[in-house]
Scaffold this motif. Structure first.
Motif, PDB file in Angstrom:
ATOM      1  N   ASN A 615       0.818  -1.212   0.000  1.00 58.20           N
ATOM      2  CA  ASN A 615       0.000   0.000   0.000  1.00 58.20           C
ATOM      3  C   ASN A 615       0.855   1.267   0.000  1.00 58.20           C
ATOM      4  O   ASN A 615       0.470   2.287  -0.575  1.00 58.20           O
ATOM      5  CB  ASN A 615      -0.940   0.000   1.215  1.00 58.20           C
ATOM      6  N   GLY A 616       2.025   1.207   0.652  1.00 57.07           N
ATOM      7  CA  GLY A 616       2.898   2.376   0.656  1.00 57.07           C
ATOM      8  C   GLY A 616       3.387   2.728  -0.730  1.00 57.07           C
ATOM      9  O   GLY A 616       3.468   3.909  -1.101  1.00 57.07           O
ATOM     10  N   ILE A 617       3.714   1.711  -1.526  1.00 58.95           N
ATOM     11  CA  ILE A 617       4.134   1.955  -2.911  1.00 58.95           C
ATOM     12  C   ILE A 617       2.971   2.500  -3.733  1.00 58.95           C
ATOM     13  O   ILE A 617       3.151   3.412  -4.553  1.00 58.95           O
ATOM     14  CB  ILE A 617       4.664   0.643  -3.537  1.00 58.95           C
ATOM     15  N   LYS A 618       1.796   1.976  -3.501  1.00 53.28           N
ATOM     16  CA  LYS A 618       0.635   2.455  -4.258  1.00 53.28           C
ATOM     17  C   LYS A 618       0.371   3.922  -3.952  1.00 53.28           C
ATOM     18  O   LYS A 618       0.039   4.716  -4.854  1.00 53.28           O
ATOM     19  CB  LYS A 618      -0.591   1.602  -3.926  1.00 53.28           C
ATOM     20  N   ARG A 619       0.545   4.310  -2.682  1.00 53.96           N
ATOM     21  CA  ARG A 619       0.352   5.717  -2.329  1.00 53.96           C
ATOM     22  C   ARG A 619       1.400   6.594  -3.006  1.00 53.96           C
ATOM     23  O   ARG A 619       1.100   7.697  -3.464  1.00 53.96           O
ATOM     24  CB  ARG A 619       0.421   5.882  -0.807  1.00 53.96           C
TER      25      ARG A 619
END
Length: 807
Positions: A615-619
């Protein structure tokens, strides 16, 4: 969006590599191709997305990059999978290949599909057969009886390298030994040259593994006469410690040694036969294990030590291997730890012939291995054992008892496989003419289609009369085809050459094309191939060089090993620990998955998958999507001097970091730098203190550096921000060191008092800005997920500590 760009890239052919481009240097970046025995799994994504990012990066450095892909489609995995499902191996394999192509395209891989190869295609394995014939004509391929590793489940022989902890590396079944006719490639002829690796930019651990596997030893071969029991025969042994030859008190033969039948005395035959039969069920790994008790059985025969004329008992021991050295060892228990234990067990004499300093003549409690002084050694008494080694060897040679010898742990490459799904060996057996090679103009010898697998486990080729029965190429009489197929490693030993020269029909290679691309500039793959594929490819290259097909010595100039992707600390497995990529791609997109896998940790070390971590990469990618499309008209034509200088500094510093890190496969730190740069661009826009032109240049720089990592998003935003042409045909940005060399400090960032990251910031940074920068450091972000910040402590110029508790 991703599908749109995948289709357009392939339609435009932007990744097809011409053999020559004016003004560009060729660069062959190759990743080890996959076995298509199932879906492309997440471990493949980890390997291939990183390799693809590197190839894209090298294109943007201005190279003419060849980055091909194919399928290593012969061999046991594909055939076993087909047998288990009752399917035809060919249909099953090619169905998997089609699915793998789909998954590679969904990955956004920049492969030159025009050069794709499939090793089970007849137009590829034809040339496997051609190479075999060239090796056969030049003494590099031969057939002889020998002991082979045998997998009872797969019903096939295995090379030593394919036996892991006594079991078949493919299926895990315990391996036994069996004597049978085998085809070999004479790799040992190149043993010394294969030890020469100084020119290779490879991990040192891989070089060490190859050197150890080749295992060069210098010593003396000596014969022990057994004419009393087998007229005219000698037992030849090899030793690196000929200085201890006066201490030989027994000789041990391998259970497969050809003299056992002649030497075994009638009253010992039953015990020896039972021992030999039992040894055949043991693997070489088990037999030579240092943790296993050494056993043996007496033959009742004796041999003569030529140095002192003593009669020495001859035993059979399963810790001696027929495949290593001479298949016999001289037992010197006083100076070999293994022999010491063996002698104690069987009450054999332990005679000291190399004494330690100040030895008082007492019995040893353990073997004395180091050098010392010759004692009980006849005319050599009083010499240092180092000098004694040379003097004793001289005497042995002058009397014709033996000779100085170099031996190798490396064995010739066993290439015979008793399987259907492989390259047929192009040999015919004729009662009148013997072993006859298939004429080159009759290649390929094709595998029959739609074969049947019976429960007896024998290869269908041994039962298919349309394949088996043929005519002798020499005399025209009825003959039989060889039913063994080639080891699949033959396919992968030269595939890089076919990628470079994919189209010739009458010849295996087009010399100018090969010269344009090979040696491979950058090769990527797993370290588990150190003593199989990588060693075989080096041998193959040297053999082809000597046969005048290539002009270079080594196939791969630079090698990079990727690490292993794990899940919950364990190896990803379709059955026990699955992690299929397709659902993740459907939910998050290929770019998110690519970047997450490259951000997990150093690519050469691997990392552990976390469902929440992605999720951090997606953000981050969402922030890029947002910031790149902001309205630049809201910024002025000029900005403040400090703001302009600050943005320029981080922009050029980011480029410096990314260029250096991408060039050595440090994708995780490249992404970390781009995350910081994304934040800086957002702040610059929100402050309004930079010019539209500076901010726009920063966005371009961000997209160009993101392109190798997240190719779809970068391409889409490149077009949306007014550019024409593909971003993947652009060059990397440059950097100006004078803009980077400004007053900065490094702050340590702690979470709960533990160091989690370090950030470089302007020396005059304000407290609030420093804390915000710390929170956005990638490793700090991970430790703040799901936590509530309780307190923020700032020590100017030194550190920031963030105190948290669970949210």
């Amino acid at each position: 969006m991703e599908k749109k760009w995948q289709t357009k890239w392939e339609a435009d052919g932007i990744y097809q590599a011409p053999d020559h481009v004016e003004g560009k240097e060729n660069y062959f970046s190759l990743v080890m191709f996959p076995y298509p025995s199932g879906d492309i799994h997440m471990g493949h994504w980890f390997q291939y997305s990183g390799s693809d990012a590197y190839a894209r990066f090298k294109r943007m450095q201005g190279y003419n990059v060849l980055h091909p892909q194919g399928f290593d489609s012969f061999g046991l995995p594909a055939e076993n999978a087909a047998i288990e499902r009752g399917a035809d191996p060919r249909e099953w394999t090619y169905s998997n290949i089609e699915n793998s192509r789909r998954q590679f395209r969904e990955m956004g891989a920049s492969y030159d599909w025009s050069r794709e190869l499939v090793t089970s295609d007849p137009d590829y394995y034809k040339w496997n057969q051609y190479w075999f014939l060239q090796f056969y004509k030049n003494g590099l391929a031969y057939r002889e009886n020998g002991q082979a590793n045998w997998c009872p489940k797969d019903q096939t022989t295995l090379a030593n390298e394919q036996v892991k902890d006594g079991a078949c590396e493919r299926c895990g079944t315990a391996v036994t030994r069996r004597a049978m006719p085998q085809w070999f490639f004479a790799i040992t002829k190149y043993a010394d040259e294969l030890l020469e690796m100084d020119s290779l930019d490879w991990p040192e651990k891989i070089k060490t593994m190859q050197r150890n596997w080749i295992g060069r030893s210098t010593g003396t071969t000596i014969g022990f006469d057994v004419s009393e029991f087998a007229p005219g025969e000698k037992i030849e042994t090899f030793t690196t410690r000929i200085d201890t030859v006066f201490g030989v008190t027994f000789v041990v033969l391998a259970p497969e040694h050809p003299l056992i039948e002649k030497l075994t005395q009638p009253d010992h035959k039953a015990a020896v036969d039972a021992y030999v039969e039992n040894a055949a069920r043991e693997t070489e790994i088990d037999r030579t294990s240092t943790e296993r008790e050494k056993t043996g059985v007496a033959t009742g025969a004796h041999c003569i030590n030529p140095l002192n004329g003593e009669r020495i008992p001859v035993l059979v021991g399963d810790y001696v291997l027929a495949s290593y050295g001479t298949g016999a060892v001289m037992g010197v228990p006083a100076h070999d730890a293994r022999d010491f234990v063996f002698a104690k067990k069987y009450d054999l004499e332990i005679r000291v012939v190399v004494s330690p300093p100040d030895w008082d003549g007492r019995e040893f409690e353990d073997a004395w291995i180091p050098a010392g002084t010759q004692v009980n050694s006849g005319e050599f008494n009083g010499m240092s054992s180092i000098d004694g080694k040379e003097a004793i060897a001289d005497k042995i040679e002058s009397n014709g008892w033996g000779t100085r010898t170099i031996t190798y742990h490396l064995r010739d490459w066993l290439i015979s496989r008793q399987r259907y799904w492989g390259t047929p060996i192009p040999i015919v057996y004729c009662d009148d003419c013997g072993t006859v090679p298939v004429p080159e103009h009759e290649l390929p010898v094709r595998l029959p289609d739609k074969v049947r697998f019976d429960s007896d486990g024998r290869s269908p080729l041994t039962k298919d009369t349309s394949f088996l029965n043929t005519e002798c190429p020499d005399c025209g009489k009825p003959a039989k085809r060889e039913t063994d197929t080639l080891d699949t490693f033959v396919c992968s030993s030269w595939y890089h050459l076919r990628f470079a020269s994919p189209n010739p029909d009458e010849d295996p290679l087009e010399v100018d094309q090969v010269s344009a691309w090979v040696p491979v500039a950058a090769y990527q793959g797993g370290a588990e191939h150190a003593v199989m594929h990588l060693l075989y490819s080096r041998f193959f290259n040297k053999a082809l060089r000597d046969l005048k097909f290539v002009e270079f010595d080594e196939p791969y100039t630079k090698l990079t090993n990727q690490g292993m992707l794990t899940k919950d600390g364990g190896k990803i497995s379709k059955r026990s620990n699955p992690l299929p990529p397709d659902p993740v791609v459907e939910k998050h997109g290929a770019d998110t998955l690519r970047c997450y896998l490259m951000f997990l940790g150093p690519w050469d070390q691997g990392g552990d998958w976390s469902d929440s971590g992605i999720n951090g990469i997606k953000r981050w990618l969402s922030r890029i999507w947002d910031v790149a499309q902001r309205d630049k008209s809201k910024l002025g034509a000029s900005g403040s001097e400090d703001a302009e200088r600050g943005l320029a500094r981080i922009a050029h510093a980011t480029t410096q970091r990314v260029l250096a890190d991408m060039d050595v496969f440090k994708f995780n730190t490249s992404i970390a730098a781009l995350m910081e740069f994304t934040t800086a661009l957002m702040r610059s826009y929100e402050s309004g203190d930079v010019s539209a032109a500076s901010w726009r240049a920063g966005i371009d720089r961000l997209l160009l550096h993101t392109a190798p990592l997240a190719p779809h998003i970068a391409e889409e935003l490149w077009q949306r921000t007014g550019h024409t042409g593909s971003i993947h045909l652009e060059l990397n940005p440059a950097f100006d060191e004078s803009l980077i060399a400004m007053d900065t400090i490094t702050l340590a960032v702690q979470v709960q008092g533990k160091l989690r990251d370090q950030i470089e910031v302007p020396a005059d940074i304000a407290q609030d800005a420093a804390i915000e920068a710390a929170k956005e450091a990638p490793n700090v972000m991970r430790h703040l997920e799901g936590m509530l910040i309780v307190k923020e402590i700032y020590v100017p110029g030194r550190l920031i500590n963030i105190v948290v508790r669970p949210a």
